[in-house]
Design a protein around this motif. Structure first.
Motif, PDB file in Angstrom:
ATOM      1  N   MET A  70       3.820  23.177  18.499  1.00 51.25           N
ATOM      2  CA  MET A  70       3.818  23.001  17.126  1.00 51.25           C
ATOM      3  C   MET A  70       4.233  21.665  16.694  1.00 51.25           C
ATOM      4  N   SER A  71       5.183  21.152  17.483  1.00 51.36           N
ATOM      5  CA  SER A  71       5.978  19.974  16.924  1.00 51.36           C
ATOM      6  C   SER A  71       5.098  18.719  17.094  1.00 51.36           C
ATOM      7  N   SER A 114       0.131  16.453  10.730  1.00 52.86           N
ATOM      8  CA  SER A 114       0.740  17.177   9.636  1.00 52.86           C
ATOM      9  C   SER A 114      -0.014  16.448   8.577  1.00 52.86           C
ATOM     10  N   TYR A 164       1.018  18.121   5.652  1.00 50.50           N
ATOM     11  CA  TYR A 164       1.764  18.829   4.485  1.00 50.50           C
ATOM     12  C   TYR A 164       2.683  17.956   3.977  1.00 50.50           C
ATOM     13  N   GLU A 165       2.463  16.472   3.904  1.00 52.07           N
ATOM     14  CA  GLU A 165       3.102  15.489   2.978  1.00 52.07           C
ATOM     15  C   GLU A 165       2.886  16.012   1.548  1.00 52.07           C
ATOM     16  N   ALA A 183      20.698   7.494   3.520  1.00 49.50           N
ATOM     17  CA  ALA A 183      20.929   8.621   2.667  1.00 49.50           C
ATOM     18  C   ALA A 183      22.343   9.155   2.778  1.00 49.50           C
ATOM     19  N   LEU A 184      23.225   8.674   2.353  1.00 47.22           N
ATOM     20  CA  LEU A 184      24.660   9.092   2.664  1.00 47.22           C
ATOM     21  C   LEU A 184      25.140   9.693   1.523  1.00 47.22           C
ATOM     22  N   ALA A 210      23.900  13.107  -1.166  1.00 49.72           N
ATOM     23  CA  ALA A 210      22.695  13.867  -1.218  1.00 49.72           C
ATOM     24  C   ALA A 210      23.506  15.035  -2.154  1.00 49.72           C
ATOM     25  N   PHE A 211      22.523  15.880  -2.798  1.00 59.88           N
ATOM     26  CA  PHE A 211      23.149  17.053  -3.659  1.00 59.88           C
ATOM     27  C   PHE A 211      23.636  18.046  -2.782  1.00 59.88           C
TER      28      PHE A 211
END
Lengths: 162, 913
Positions: free
Chosen positions: B18-19, B23, B25-26, B199-200, B202-203
């Motif tokens: 699967m990996s 894809s 699904y973007e 990305a340091l 995040a929520f």
């Protein structure tokens, strides 16, 4: 290393199951929590490395879910419902009693939760996400003591069957 | 219109894990077939392209739909729900930031239903917002405040206690977070992830507990963190250098270019009470897309440093003492005259000029070459790329990166040296699918976005480039790495844009020159020469380089032309920086002018610079600070800095843009070019230049590559003008008469042309066409003038020598520039000086184990030139056999190890324990 060798292999297997490694954050967080009893900062850092994101993103994802405990937690997590039906059938009394009884007990963490969707058997609680219904403070205490004494086998801290 | 739910079906090949499934699904917005659609917005019919977002189409046609999370430079997320509109036939309200226009769509942005929805969203957003506007830095320029006033209900039904947080908390050294004010639009977190790649933040948590988080011990140390403060639609993020310094209504702004590095991002520079307080990014499509790096954003603090020299000084009894300008200029002129009389023009040299404006560079070049008569002039310090290469390669613009067949980055770490160009290359590679080929000695900022990375040892860059050029040219089969790179270009048409720089100051420039020569063989190769110093390109373009005269012409080609324009030019080609320093060391330089440069700290070969500065004769410092170099001066002439003077500058793609003056200098500092004019007067030549515009006009008249780029064009060209303008006339966007330098509006801040009224646009275009035609025919040919010289072209032919074999115990040194270095901009800015890292020698884990040291241990590092003691650490980014040490960090002393005359620098690293 946060993951044991065995769990690291499992973690890599889990990552390989997804089209994108990032999708494996939640199952890896469960794996880490089951290993350590709570979700440690070191585990989140390692999950970040395994899934190719930053630790902040892992923490962001995991902190969204209350079922990930980011502080040390007893090996028995008692979740007492105090939502409407349980409120009128004695949930708060159970919560009060258990909180007092196990307040100093490191093995037991008592938390108040929203509706467990067990209104038919109210008042209800969960021990490591296993349901127990139609309780009184006394029955609840006996139940937790059974778990503590090994007369009942709890699920993992994430709720998985052993 | 394509159905939103029509997700393409994906073949799932049997037996493939699967990996590895493809894809589909973007999150992709449906675009439909390319073409034009017609829709109606608030009763007006408008045309748009398929795939355009409704919010943008409405805005382009004069209908502003309120928004918080939507930002033109980022992907839509639909988080804040502020941009709800009514679309006939669609159920419920639509978020216009994520709704694609369709033919026949009828949209109401101000219907009762739309207004009610906007009211509701604002009331919800304000449930927990503290409304502490009187003490909030954003108050007065706050999108939430403005939007509430324009679109909100005015009153709230929520009377409960608002949530409380500890306030503010630092998320980095430069950015503070006030969580109470946050409305969770996700602009900062999206910027950090999508644009900066850091990305340091995040929520964290959810619901009413949602907060912006950093991971414990892992602060938001992005070079681009300041942008989040600018795009935050509330006062949740504030920058420590600006916090509580001013109120927006007290500020006034000029549009300018940041000259911290050579990208020249557009910015709005703001001041209050004659103090610079803030630089905001202006959204210039061809240059910076609105972004700034933190060094550029906060580097203005250097202007108000206590250590600035405010008055001229001369050396009396061994001490530099303040004096009057006439006295200082007389002493300087006398010193130059004496050197000229006794030893001739070849005994005079000028170093520097890369920190000034084009006007500074031009007038100093005219002074040095036309009046003094020396060609010993260099704006670089042996750490750059020779002017004959830098000025003569076929050129690409920054925007060309977006549509290149491939990008080849040679040598330098863009993230450290030219950070906003790094963002552009990252975007091209990541978002636009341009193959990125990296040629570097180690893993660096861009490596994670590179399609392929080719590693080479110092000294072998030229040979590696040859193999790459061969493969790109079709001759494959000799080098697997180069073949892989060439395969990336299959089916791609267009130019190969080469970003060329000096990634390693411990190897000789010949290696970079050879790489340029090899790649320039490719007919489709075009170059961006990424030299870092602020206006180094402008300085070289305007004659501050040996063998060159203003306008990218060689001394020989331009001799007749400039002889006519200036009266005289040097007889022979002079020395470059290395040559000047060697001559000075040997006592052959009797007068040395240091034009905003610090060879002592900034030349890769410290011993050479030290010897040269000690042995140089009469030394004139034209600078704003007393440095390790300028403290030896006999005369110190203080200059105005960026923000204190108007003019123009040229960035690394050759784009000439204006810089604005916002404050007047303390003391009596003068612009550099005026000092040159004053000295010329004392040497008997009157340049007759009073204003920077007059210098611009003279440049446009005499400097061939700058033909037509006069003060009128610069005032009217929104995005500046790429020189030579004849090759880039289609890119010129001209306004009517003059483009005002705008007052900053909060987002995105447009370059000046937005101020032009729409009805003026047609006149503006007609005039612009006329002006454009004018530029091409107005090569000022005064009577009797010789024909204009041809622009210099680099034809290659420079060869490097093969580096000596490395013995098995030695490590080959790589030393590159780092953003927060020991330069004066960082050292004299309170906020930035905190960010300088301690120097650590980085080696590969294999070499660490071979040498037998622990991470953090002290080692002795010895080269043929000198030795140092410093800490060592293993880093997998470093190639085996090499060692990395950042250049010009306080205490690193790496320039003690480098000898400019050798091809590479080999080190012995010994454990001290």
């Amino acid at each position: 290393m946060a993951f044991s060798d065995v769990n690291l292999t499992r973690a890599r297997d889990i990552v390989a199951r997804y089209p994108r490694p990032k999708s494996a954050i939640l199952p890896l967080a469960h794996l880490a929590q089951d290993q350590d009893g709570w979700l440690t900062a070191e585990a989140m850092e390692e999950i970040a490395v395994l899934t190719g994101v930053t630790p902040a993103e892992v923490q962001g994802t995991c902190s969204f879910y209350t079922m990930f405990k980011r502080r040390p937690c007893g090996s028995l997590l008692v979740s007492v419902c105090t939502n409407v039906t349980c409120l009128v059938t004695g949930g708060p009394a159970i919560l009060r009693h258990l909180t007092e009884r196990y307040g100093d007990d490191d093995d037991v963490t008592v938390e108040e939760v929203e509706c467990l969707a067990a209104c038919g058997g109210a008042p209800a609680l969960q021990v490591n996400y296993e349901y127990h219904e139609q309780l009184t403070p006394e029955i609840a205490e006996a139940l937790v003591d059974d778990y503590k004494a090994g007369r009942r086998t709890p699920r993992t801290i994430s709720g998985a069957q052993r | 219109m394509t159905d939103v739910n029509d997700v393409p079906k994906v073949e799932r090949p049997p037996g493939v894990p699967m990996s590895q499934w493809p894809s589909a699904y973007e999150y992709v917005l449906p675009t439909g077939a390319p073409g034009t659609v017609t829709l109606t917005i608030d009763g007006r019919e408008v045309k748009a392209q398929t795939g355009d977002l409704l919010i943008k189409v409405a805005q382009d046609h004069g209908t502003y739909i309120p928004r918080f999370c939507y930002h033109e430079r980022m992907k839509p997320v639909g988080m804040c729900r502020m941009c709800l509109v009514e679309v006939e036939g669609m159920r419920g309200m639509q978020i216009s930031c994520a709704t694609v226009v369709a033919d026949g769509m009828v949209v109401h942005t101000q219907s009762d239903a739309a207004r009610q929805a906007q009211d509701g969203v604002l009331e919800l957003l304000l449930i927990n917002h503290p409304l502490d506007c009187p003490v909030c830095d954003r108050g007065g320029e706050c999108p939430l405040q403005d939007t509430t006033l324009a679109f909100g209900p005015g009153e709230s039904r929520f009377v409960e206690e608002k949530r409380h947080w500890e306030k503010p908390i630092p998320i980095s050294e430069l950015v503070l977070l006030d969580r109470e004010r946050c409305i969770q639009c996700g602009r900062c977190t999206r910027f950090a992830d999508e644009i900066a790649g850091d990305a340091l933040i995040a929520f964290g948590s959810r619901g009413a507990h949602t907060e912006v988080i950093t991971f414990p011990g892992d602060p938001f140390t992005s070079y681009f963190s300041g942008n989040t403060v600018q795009i935050c639609p509330v006062g949740a993020l504030t920058a420590t250098p600006y916090r509580f310094r001013a109120r927006p209504w007290d500020l006034s702004a000029v549009e300018t270019s940041c000259t911290t590095c050579s990208v020249h991002c557009r910015g709005a520079l703001e001041s209050s009470s004659n103090r610079l307080v803030r630089l905001l990014g202006v959204d210039s499509e061809p240059v910076n897309h609105g972004w700034l790096c933190d060094k550029g954003r906060f580097g203005y603090e250097v202007v108000h440093s206590e250590d600035r020299v405010r008055h001229p000084m001369v050396r009396k009894n061994g001490e530099l003492v303040e004096c009057s300008w006439p006295e200082a200029l007389d002493v300087a002129a006398e010193g130059l005259k004496r050197a000229l009389e006794l030893n001739g023009p070849k005994s005079v040299a000028l170093l520097g000029g890369a920190r000034g404006t084009n006007e500074d560079a031009y007038v100093w070049a005219r002074f040095a070459k036309g009046v003094v008569g020396t060609d010993n002039v260099d704006a670089q310090l042996g750490d750059g790329i020779p002017a004959e290469v830098a000025l003569g390669l076929p050129e690409a613009t920054i925007a060309d990166l977006d549509r290149a067949a491939a990008i080849v980055v040679v040598g330098l770490d863009l993230k450290e040296e030219v950070p906003v160009l790094y963002l552009r290359v990252k975007r091209a590679a990541e978002e636009l699918g341009v193959p990125l080929i990296e040629l570097a000695p180690r893993d660096q900022g861009l490596t994670r976005y590179a399609s392929t990375s080719i590693r080479s040892l110092p000294g072998e860059q030229g040979e590696t480039a040859r193999r790459l050029a061969d493969a790109l040219g079709g001759a494959r089969g000799t080098d697997a790495g180069a073949d892989a790179a060439a395969a990336l270009l299959e089916g791609r048409a267009g130019d190969i844009v080469v970003v060329l720089g000096r990634g390693d100051l411990a190897e000789s420039a010949a290696s970079t020159v050879r790489a340029a020569t090899e790649l320039a063989r490719l007919p489709q190769a075009r170059f961006i020469v990424a030299l870092r110093r602020g206006n180094v390109r402008g300085a070289m373009d305007l004659g501050l380089a040996p063998g060159f005269l203003p306008g990218r012409v060689t001394l020989d080609a331009g001799r007749e032309w400039f002889g006519h324009a200036w009266g005289s030019v040097p007889a022979t080609v002079g020395l470059d920086a290395e040559g000047i320093l060697r001559a000075a060391e040997q006592g052959r330089i009797h007068a040395l002018m240091l034009l905003g440069t610090d060879p002592h700290d900034d030349c890769p070969d410290h011993a050479l610079a030290e010897g040269a500065l000690n042995a140089a004769g009469f030394t004139i410092a034209i600078d704003a600070f007393v440095t390790d170099s300028t403290k030896r001066a006999d005369v110190f002439l203080p200059v105005t800095m960026w923000g204190e003077k108007a003019g123009s500058v040229t960035n690394l793609e050759g784009r000439v843009q204006r810089v604005g003056q916002k404050v007047s200098p303390d003391g009596t500092a003068m612009p550099d070019w005026r000092i040159a004019a004053e000295l010329a007067l004392r040497l008997g030549v009157d340049f007759d230049l009073e204003q920077p515009e007059e210098v611009q006009d003279e440049i446009a008249r005499v400097a061939p590559a700058y033909t037509g780029i006069d003060s009128t064009l610069l005032r009217r060209a929104r995005d500046g003008a790429v020189a030579p303008v004849a090759d880039h006339r289609d890119e010129l966007v001209l306004g009517p008469v003059s483009i005002p330098l705008t007052d900053a509006r909060w987002e995105p801040i447009r370059p000046g042309l937005d101020a032009v009224e729409l009805e003026d646009a047609k006149t503006a275009n007609d005039e612009a066409d006329a002006l454009r035609a004018d530029r091409l025919t107005s090569v000022a040919q005064s009577a009797g003038a010789p024909p204009a010289p041809a622009l210099h072209r680099f034809t290659g032919g420079v060869t490097d020598t093969a580096p000596p074999a490395r013995d098995a115990y030695a490590l080959r040194l790589v030393t590159g520039r780092t953003l927060y270095d020991g330069g004066i901009t960082v050292a004299a800015s309170d906020s930035l000086s905190e960010l300088v890292a301690d120097p650590v020698l980085l080696i590969s884990p294999q070499d660490r184990d071979r040498i037998g040291v622990e991470d953090g241990a002290e080692v002795r590092v010895t080269s043929a030139r000198g030795s140092l003691t410093l800490a060592v650490r293993a880093d997998a980014a470093i190639g085996t056999g090499t060692a990395y040490l950042p250049f010009n960090l306080p205490g690193s002393g790496v320039s003690d190890l480098v000898d400019l005359s050798t091809a590479v620098t080999d080190l012995r690293v010994e454990s001290l324990s």
